[in-house]
Design an enzyme around this catalytic site. Sequence first.
Site, PDB file in Angstrom:
ATOM      1  N   ASP A   1      -1.413   1.139   5.334  1.00  0.00           N
ATOM      2  CA  ASP A   1      -2.769   1.363   5.821  1.00  0.00           C
ATOM      3  C   ASP A   1      -3.679   0.442   5.003  1.00  0.00           C
ATOM      4  OD1 ASP A   1      -5.037   2.187   7.079  1.00  0.00           O
ATOM      5  OD2 ASP A   1      -4.661   4.330   6.858  1.00  0.00           O
TER       6      ASP A   1
HETATM    7  C1  BGC Z   1      -7.322   3.425   9.030  1.00  0.00           C
HETATM    8  C2  BGC Z   1      -6.247   2.896   9.961  1.00  0.00           C
HETATM    9  C3  BGC Z   1      -6.717   1.627  10.604  1.00  0.00           C
HETATM   10  C4  BGC Z   1      -7.052   0.632   9.517  1.00  0.00           C
HETATM   11  C5  BGC Z   1      -7.520  -0.698  10.038  1.00  0.00           C
HETATM   12  C6  BGC Z   1      -7.808   2.373   8.068  1.00  0.00           C
HETATM   13  O1  BGC Z   1      -8.947   2.810   7.415  1.00  0.00           O
HETATM   14  O2  BGC Z   1      -6.840   4.537   8.340  1.00  0.00           O
HETATM   15  O3  BGC Z   1      -5.937   3.861  10.926  1.00  0.00           O
HETATM   16  O4  BGC Z   1      -5.751   1.146  11.484  1.00  0.00           O
HETATM   17  O5  BGC Z   1      -8.094   1.165   8.717  1.00  0.00           O
HETATM   18  O6  BGC Z   1      -8.770  -0.614  10.615  1.00  0.00           O
END
Ligand code: BGC
Length: 736
Positions: A262
């Site tokens: 993530d």
């Molecule tokens: C989120 C993810 C997301 C990523 C990219 C993170 O803060 O938890 O679900 O895909 O950001 O935007």
Amino acid sequence: MKNLTTLLLCCAVATLSAQQMPIYLDASQPIEKRIEDALSQMTLEEKVAMCHAQSKFSSPGVPRLGIPENWMTDGPHGIRPEVLWDEWIQAGWTNDKCTAFPALTCLAATWNPALSKEYGKAIGEEARYRNKNVLLGPGVNIYRTPLNGRNFEYMGEDPYLASKMVVPYVQGVQSNGVAACVKHYALNNQEINRHTVNVVIDDRALYEIYLPAFKAAVQEGKAWSIMGAYNKYKDQWACQNQYLLQDILRKEWNFDGAVISDWGGVNNTDGAALNGLDMEFGTWTDGMTQNRADAYDHYFLAKPFLNKLKSGEIKEEILNQKVRNILRLIFRTNMAANRPYGSFASPQHFAIARKIGQEGIVLLKNDKNLLPIDTQKMKTIAVIGENAIKMMTVGGGSSSLKAIHEILPLDGLKNRIGNTAKVIYARGYASNDYKDQDGLSANDITDKRSPQELLDEALSVAKQADIVIFIGGLNKHDGQDCEGNDRKEYNLPYGQDAVIEALAKANKNLAVVLISGNAMAMPWVHKVPAIVQDWYLGSEAGNSLADVLLGDVNPSGKLPFTFPVRLEDNAAAALGEYPGDKDVAYNEGILVGYRYADTKGVKPLFPFGHGLSYTTFKYGKLTADKKTTNGNITFSITIQNTGKRDGAEVVQLYLHDEEASVLRPYKELKGFEKVFLKAGETKTVTFHITKQDLSFFDADQHDWVAEKGTFKALVGTSSGDIKSTVDFILKLKLLL
Ligand code: BGC
């Protein structure tokens, strides 16, 4: 003669170029062969570069070898607009206005796996057209508490339902040569403290409740990538967690795709290098949040990793494993043969979005058949509430979208009703919380009037009307249904409860429509004749809602999670810890959602699986093809549409274990089918059950166990309304 010479020359050139084409570029070669060929030609530096981001949403390929970059996009409800290279804010492109699809809670509420396939295929086409090879979705974290700000991005509380819905979504996306990235693996069930909290959970709850949807996505959906979560499990960050990534994902499930962190989920080099992560994104080292140009070199899997490889502290084979997984991702997507070209913001995609909305909307209550709105009789229709005029595609965190259009509920209703009746509107309440997200603004509907002024206007409008449609609920602001934080209260915000109570007194024909991705308290439930659970429906929100409220479409959605009466009736609140501090203990174990309500006799406000129709259904008697079995058994039941409208019913099969040696939930969903029936029509639904469906996870044996004895199959229209049951016996020896 000249022709023959030309022919021979052509053949020679063709043979030569076929011989010269490197194996890794030849899409007709087996992928594993292509991987080894590419790997053998790459330098250490090129390999390390592939393991981490080069911008907010991309990672490098190998320019020298013609291996393309990876471009990721959120996910999971539409293609995220372009942001600047190093920053979250908008890049200001004009070609990235997408179709906003309904939130995944709505998709889950359709209980229609075929529709999930259409959703996946359509959103995959949008990703493909925008030249993205990884879609950051779907999300399948289990709904543990109604306060989780991100529940709207997920598929509800039940592992069986989420598994059945996620598999076709993944397959649909990947049919475009775009990888689904199933997230957030695992145990990311709250937003508060998401970067620090350590989840303490027993193996049984982990395997029975929190892992099945991920496992199904990997093993049945064949997902090509998976995203690690922010939180910890067994005191290791999920993105660099040997138990989750190595022991379970790779060894038990044989996952051969890429593990992507993530954004900001990686916390040190050794953990990231050694515990199964392949690609690092969004790390906040060395001022990344402040946008430092060379910050990517400081990623844990960049220079610090390279240094450890060069010094021999980390073996090159560890790196090679990662690069194999990344190359496999690229060969399956950007370098796949016959990859479709995709399409973007097309009429077909809007039609699919509208259909998912229509099928996901849940009719919770409909006393005296107040709905659908009959414009022959109801000549003045009052619409009241902020969510009737509020954009919901902007906000909510990473799933925020720049939709090419968003039909607001009030507009959808007005368009549909046209001149057949008069529509009057009043605001009723105001959140006045209008922020933009990453430079993208929602419509500004700030209203500076006092709560009393807003209420007075709403009551006077309500009194003039034949029917009142209140459209409220939550929204996509921080502290509501939004990433990064949880809700502060289980009740409706902005004083809506009082507004609804007052409206119910002013006009007895009141229908309350709640837009949210979460359950909420309804202290006024007995004073309101009709209640509709609407979701974040994206571009076609207003149209889907109007289709259902006006009766053009007969509602068939069913709740994918329980609505408790009070927050204390939720298992995490009653038995477990939430939000925890350093640790959060899931003491409720397997008793999540209806498993808790059923087992402990806690009556919900609306049960899991609940949803009404404008027609009526009659269930026959449930029969089993044999009453004694070694495991496999088939159940049948007839279902008849006894009303005057065509409609669909979700027939749900639950299993109950009468004589277990361990605590088991009173019943568990093990089959469902959405049956479309013309008025008067009857169909037979069959369910096939195997020993696995009767099993629980035995932590000591680390295996699934089915115990002999009596079981009960229960078929119903929801977990709270069982229509017919039949007992059967599981024998684990030869049947005589
Ligand atoms: C989120 C993810 C997301 C990523 C990219 C993170 O803060 O938890 O679900 O895909 O950001 O935007």
